[in-house]
Design a protein around this motif. Structure first.
Motif, short mmCIF file in Angstrom:
data_model
loop_
_atom_site.label_atom_id
_atom_site.label_comp_id
_atom_site.label_asym_id
_atom_site.label_seq_id
_atom_site.Cartn_x
_atom_site.Cartn_y
_atom_site.Cartn_z
N PHE A 1 0.80 -1.18 -0.04
CA PHE A 1 0.25 -0.01 0.03
C PHE A 1 0.89 1.21 -0.03
O PHE A 1 0.55 2.05 -0.65
N ALA A 2 1.94 1.29 0.79
CA ALA A 2 2.97 2.44 0.76
C ALA A 2 3.49 2.72 -0.39
O ALA A 2 3.49 3.91 -0.84
N LYS A 3 4.03 1.51 -1.25
CA LYS A 3 4.38 1.84 -2.60
C LYS A 3 3.59 2.29 -3.44
O LYS A 3 3.77 3.40 -4.23
N ALA A 4 2.52 1.67 -3.28
CA ALA A 4 1.11 2.23 -4.38
C ALA A 4 0.88 3.62 -4.10
O ALA A 4 0.70 4.62 -5.04
N PHE A 5 0.92 4.13 -2.81
CA PHE A 5 0.66 5.31 -2.59
C PHE A 5 1.74 6.40 -3.00
O PHE A 5 1.44 7.46 -3.53
N LEU A 6 2.86 6.05 -2.64
CA LEU A 6 3.97 6.83 -3.27
C LEU A 6 4.05 7.10 -4.67
O LEU A 6 4.37 8.16 -5.31
N SER A 7 3.74 6.01 -5.21
CA SER A 7 3.89 5.89 -6.71
C SER A 7 2.71 6.94 -7.33
O SER A 7 2.98 7.54 -8.44
N THR A 8 1.27 6.92 -6.56
CA THR A 8 0.46 7.67 -7.18
C THR A 8 0.71 8.99 -6.83
O THR A 8 0.10 10.06 -7.56
N LEU A 9 1.41 9.16 -5.70
CA LEU A 9 1.62 10.74 -5.28
C LEU A 9 2.73 11.27 -6.12
O LEU A 9 2.59 12.44 -6.46
N PHE A 10 3.59 10.55 -6.72
CA PHE A 10 4.58 11.12 -7.61
C PHE A 10 4.17 10.94 -9.11
O PHE A 10 4.98 11.32 -10.03
N ALA A 11 3.23 10.46 -9.34
CA ALA A 11 2.68 10.05 -10.88
C ALA A 11 2.52 11.36 -11.35
O ALA A 11 3.08 11.63 -12.65
N PRO A 12 1.76 12.45 -11.01
CA PRO A 12 1.73 13.86 -11.72
C PRO A 12 3.15 14.39 -11.85
O PRO A 12 3.43 14.99 -13.10
N LEU A 13 4.06 14.22 -10.98
CA LEU A 13 5.39 14.78 -11.25
C LEU A 13 6.00 13.98 -12.33
O LEU A 13 6.81 14.91 -13.16
N ASN A 14 5.91 12.83 -12.42
CA ASN A 14 6.37 12.05 -13.48
C ASN A 14 5.98 12.46 -14.80
O ASN A 14 6.66 12.53 -15.82
#
Length: 513
Positions: A479-492
């Motif tokens: 869940f933490a990895k999915a949350f961080l990936s979602t959080l950084f998706a707009p930046l990417n």
């Protein structure tokens, strides 16, 4: 760009569940400590520490209004006027029914080990004594010169020793007063000393009365001797009341009010009202109220609640809330309810003490009108009178909370009196003992500041995350990895767009920088 993204994903993949447990646990601990500090600060000072720092220090840095600028001179003047009004509203008064320090307050300390008086309260009493019992000509009389220093002394034993030293020189009325107030351990002993003070005080009063027109110095001395004589007679009347000689006390108070009608600063009529209620002489109580419950005179809890008690006495023995809800209130019942609402609006703290919803403590030597200190002083002496009137407390219980539906909220204006002052809590905290054995009553009840609620939510959320991570480490890691990936998706996404627009050579130079 892809190197940065791959290094970020590699970093996330190397994080173990223990790291997430430590992270959430540390966050929960820190937010919990902040919550505890915020709650303690709010209970002690009535405001949020974070909000206070934000308003006091951060707001000017972020472009807040500078009250010293010429453009805002009117605003600053308005704030100054409101602060002066706040100070005048929160004027502290001498408690007309204050107890004897040696015979009552000190006995309480000997039994319980607790101090019933605060330093602020005793310091105000010292200022009162210097105002009433000293004058500029005291240096002409050795005993009065000693007593002038004694009233300024902080150590009780030093004051008592100075009073004995003054009495060795001559019969000094103020020395007897100090010994009666602070050294006497019983009311009988205090009364004996006050009678000696009366004999010495009357002699000084007669001599200064003959010389008062010979100059300013003699006039000041006569004013001081008048204050001393009135104080002695009032305290003697209070001794008689405490020793059960209530009729004698009433006669002494009436004579004193006739002899010195202009000295209203002592509020002797409040002592008289309490004694008349003890005698159940309600006709004379009504006569005193007719004189002092006037729109032009300052009000007090004693005036307002005694008027309510008399109105309630006429209907309380037959009052029933069920019957009143069916048939409606009669004219007499409506008058009684309106009198209770008026009293509660003046001082909303009193009903909880009269209804014994809150425990009483010894009243302070000074009170703040409309504050918790005045409520304690009133209920301490008048609870027995309300209990004596059948059904009066029941009527109060059924009707007092209806007052708050009539008062506008927030308290920008009152209904029958001026708006309730916002400064009472601060003054009452100075007058009343600390929260060790008394919690100051606050009106209106303050809502919890936003930052206390925020830190409570943050602490609970992070504690829950720490518990879940400890119990289900692998699932929470996903869940933490999915949350961080979602959080950084707009930046990417933004970085990819920038890379597609800019030339590769320029982007290469920027990444090197």
């Amino acid at each position: 760009m892809f190197g940065t993204e791959s290094s970020l994903s590699m970093f996330l993949n190397t994080l173990t569940p223990k790291f997430y447990v430590a992270l959430t646990g540390t966050s929960s601990l820190i937010s919990g400590l902040i919550l505890i500090f915020e709650w303690w600060y709010f209970r002690k000072y009535g405001t949020s520490f974070i909000e206070q720092v934000s308003v006091s220090h951060l707001r000017p840095l972020l472009g807040g209004v500078d009250s010293s600028s010429p453009n805002n001179s009117n605003t600053s003047n308005g704030e100054a006027d409101s602060s002066r009004q706040s100070v005048s509203e929160c004027k502290v008064w001498r408690n007309p029914l204050n107890l004897f320090r040696g015979a009552e307050y000190n006995r309480y300390t000997w039994v319980t080990g607790r101090e019933p008086l605060t330093y602020y309260d005793m310091n105000l009493s010292a200022q009162d004594h210097q105002t009433f019992f000293t004058c500029d000509s005291d240096h002409l009389r050795p005993a009065d010169a000693i007593m002038q220093k004694a009233w300024r002394e902080r150590n009780p034993q030093a004051r008592i020793s100075a009073a004995h030293e003054a009495l060795e020189l001559e019969d000094c009325a103020t020395a007897y007063i100090l010994l009666a107030e602070e050294e006497a351990t019983t009311i009988v002993e205090a009364e004996r000393l006050f009678k000696q003070a009366l004999k010495a005080g009357e002699g000084c009063y007669r001599r200064s009365q003959q010389l008062q027109h010979h100059g300013t110095q003699y006039e000041t001395q006569h004013r001081r001797d008048t204050n001393v004589l009135v104080y002695i007679k009032r305290r003697l009347a209070m001794c008689s009341r405490k020793l059960g000689r209530t009729r004698e006390a009433v006669k002494m108070m009436r004579d004193l009010m006739k002899e010195f009608p202009l000295l209203s600063m002592f509020n002797i009529h409040e002592n008289l009202l309490e004694s008349l209620l003890e005698l159940q002489n309600y006709a004379d109580v009504q006569a005193v109220l007719a004189k002092y419950d006037d729109i032009s005179l300052p009000k007090s809890a004693t005036i307002c609640y005694t008027a309510a008690l008399l109105k309630a006495r006429a209907v309380s023995d037959k009052f029933s809330p069920e019957a009143a809800s069916r048939r409606g209130l009669s004219t007499a019942e409506m008058n009684a309810v309106e009198a209770i609402h008026r009293a509660v609006e003046f001082n909303p703290h009193v009903p909880k003490y009269l209804l014994e919803m809150k425990s009483l403590i010894l009243p302070p030597e000074h009170i703040l009108k409309r504050g918790d200190s005045e409520a304690i002083a009133y209920a301490f002496f008048h609870l027995q009178h309300w209990k004596r009137v059948e059904g009066a407390l029941n009527l109060l219980h059924c009707t007092w909370e209806g007052t708050f539906r009539m008062i506008p909220y927030p308290l920008e204006k009152g209904h029958l009196f001026y708006p309730y002052p916002i400064c009472t809590e601060t003054a009452d905290r100075e007058l009343l003992p600390k929260a060790v054995f008394h919690e100051v009553s606050v009106y209106p009840k303050k809502e919890l500041p936003f930052f206390i609620l925020f830190t409570a939510g943050l602490c609970s959320f992070t504690a829950m995350l720490a518990l879940l991570t400890h119990q289900f480490p692998e699932l929470m890691g996903v869940f933490a990895k999915a949350f961080l990936s979602t959080l950084f998706a707009p930046l990417n996404f933004i970085m990819e767009k920038v890379e597609s627009i800019l030339p590769s050579s320029l982007w290469h130079q920027l990444t090197r920088i």
